[in-house]
Design a protein around this motif. Structure first.
Motif, short mmCIF file in Angstrom:
data_model
loop_
_atom_site.label_atom_id
_atom_site.label_comp_id
_atom_site.label_asym_id
_atom_site.label_seq_id
_atom_site.Cartn_x
_atom_site.Cartn_y
_atom_site.Cartn_z
N ALA A 23 0.84 -1.20 0.00
CA ALA A 23 0.00 0.00 0.00
C ALA A 23 0.87 1.25 0.00
O ALA A 23 0.60 2.20 -0.75
CB ALA A 23 -0.93 0.00 1.21
N ILE A 24 1.93 1.27 0.79
CA ILE A 24 2.84 2.43 0.82
C ILE A 24 3.55 2.58 -0.51
O ILE A 24 3.73 3.70 -1.01
CB ILE A 24 3.86 2.30 1.98
CG1 ILE A 24 3.19 2.73 3.27
CG2 ILE A 24 5.08 3.14 1.75
CD1 ILE A 24 2.81 4.19 3.32
N ARG A 25 3.95 1.48 -1.11
CA ARG A 25 4.60 1.58 -2.42
C ARG A 25 3.64 2.11 -3.48
O ARG A 25 4.04 2.84 -4.38
CB ARG A 25 5.21 0.24 -2.82
CG ARG A 25 6.39 -0.12 -1.90
CD ARG A 25 7.15 -1.31 -2.34
NE ARG A 25 6.24 -2.40 -2.71
CZ ARG A 25 6.62 -3.64 -2.91
NH1 ARG A 25 7.87 -3.98 -2.76
NH2 ARG A 25 5.76 -4.56 -3.24
N ALA A 26 2.34 1.79 -3.34
CA ALA A 26 1.33 2.35 -4.26
C ALA A 26 1.24 3.85 -4.07
O ALA A 26 1.17 4.61 -5.05
CB ALA A 26 -0.02 1.69 -4.01
N LEU A 27 1.26 4.32 -2.81
CA LEU A 27 1.24 5.76 -2.56
C LEU A 27 2.51 6.42 -3.08
O LEU A 27 2.46 7.52 -3.65
CB LEU A 27 1.10 6.04 -1.06
CG LEU A 27 -0.26 5.72 -0.43
CD1 LEU A 27 -0.20 5.97 1.07
CD2 LEU A 27 -1.36 6.55 -1.08
N ALA A 28 3.66 5.78 -2.89
CA ALA A 28 4.93 6.34 -3.36
C ALA A 28 4.89 6.55 -4.87
O ALA A 28 5.45 7.53 -5.39
CB ALA A 28 6.08 5.44 -2.95
N TYR A 29 4.25 5.64 -5.57
CA TYR A 29 4.17 5.74 -7.03
C TYR A 29 3.46 7.02 -7.47
O TYR A 29 3.78 7.60 -8.51
CB TYR A 29 3.47 4.51 -7.58
CG TYR A 29 3.37 4.48 -9.09
CD1 TYR A 29 4.51 4.40 -9.88
CD2 TYR A 29 2.13 4.56 -9.72
CE1 TYR A 29 4.42 4.39 -11.27
CE2 TYR A 29 2.03 4.55 -11.10
CZ TYR A 29 3.18 4.46 -11.87
OH TYR A 29 3.08 4.44 -13.23
N ILE A 30 2.51 7.48 -6.68
CA ILE A 30 1.79 8.71 -7.00
C ILE A 30 2.77 9.89 -7.13
O ILE A 30 2.58 10.77 -7.95
CB ILE A 30 0.72 9.02 -5.93
CG1 ILE A 30 -0.37 7.96 -5.99
CG2 ILE A 30 0.14 10.42 -6.10
CD1 ILE A 30 -1.36 8.02 -4.82
N PHE A 31 3.83 9.89 -6.33
CA PHE A 31 4.75 11.02 -6.28
C PHE A 31 5.89 10.92 -7.29
O PHE A 31 6.71 11.83 -7.37
CB PHE A 31 5.34 11.15 -4.86
CG PHE A 31 4.30 11.49 -3.84
CD1 PHE A 31 3.83 12.79 -3.72
CD2 PHE A 31 3.76 10.52 -3.01
CE1 PHE A 31 2.85 13.11 -2.80
CE2 PHE A 31 2.80 10.83 -2.08
CZ PHE A 31 2.34 12.12 -1.97
N GLU A 32 5.94 9.84 -8.05
CA GLU A 32 7.02 9.73 -9.07
C GLU A 32 6.78 10.68 -10.22
O GLU A 32 5.68 10.93 -10.63
CB GLU A 32 7.10 8.29 -9.57
CG GLU A 32 7.70 7.35 -8.58
CD GLU A 32 7.87 5.96 -9.15
OE1 GLU A 32 7.84 5.76 -10.38
OE2 GLU A 32 8.04 5.04 -8.33
#
Length: 146
Positions: free
Chosen positions: A137-146
């Motif tokens: 879930a955190i990695r999914a959120l991190a992807y938003i900021f790429e």
């Protein structure tokens, strides 16, 4: 850009702290909100505000009114909702919060182990993303900021 993320799910362990630490480690600009995690505070807030109630049912009703107010305000202010479903605890509040997120048209990341696929299939179908672990879930959120 900063996101407000509502962390829906059981309050009996530290999964929220783990997610927050991961987000800090990745330097993600996220503010986390969620339900009242102090179980006694949540159960007693109705009597704290309204005074002693005449029965356990009325005590629960009073507490739920204030908890629902808090949840609705924080969910509406959220950009994303993460709803965790684990195997150890009953997840009625998680289901309610996740369904409310869908009703409010909030993006939903559903975290559930594979063995809960069947009982959560309809809710999973409404989520934007379904993952099996909080780390995903955190990695999914991190992807938003790429």
């Amino acid at each position: 850009m900063e996101l407000v993320v509502y962390l829906a799910g059981q309050i009996h362990d530290n999964w929220r702290d783990d997610i927050k630490k991961q987000a800090e480690g990745l330097k993600l600009p996220i503010t986390f909100v969620g339900p009242m995690t102090d179980h006694d505070r949540s159960d007693n807030i109705g009597e704290v505000i309204l005074g002693k109630q005449d029965s356990a049912i009325l005590k629960d009703e009073a507490a739920s009114a204030f908890n629902n107010l808090r949840t609705e305000v924080l969910l509406k202010k959220s950009d994303v909702v993460i709803a965790l479903f684990g195997e150890k605890y009953k997840q009625w509040n998680s289901a309610m919060d996740a369904a409310t997120a869908v009703a409010f048209n909030k993006p939903l990341i559903l975290v559930r182990p594979e063995k809960l696929h069947h009982p959560l299939k309809e809710l999973s179908n409404k989520a934007q993303v379904v993952v099996e672990t909080p780390d995903q879930a955190i990695r999914a959120l991190a992807y938003i900021f790429e």
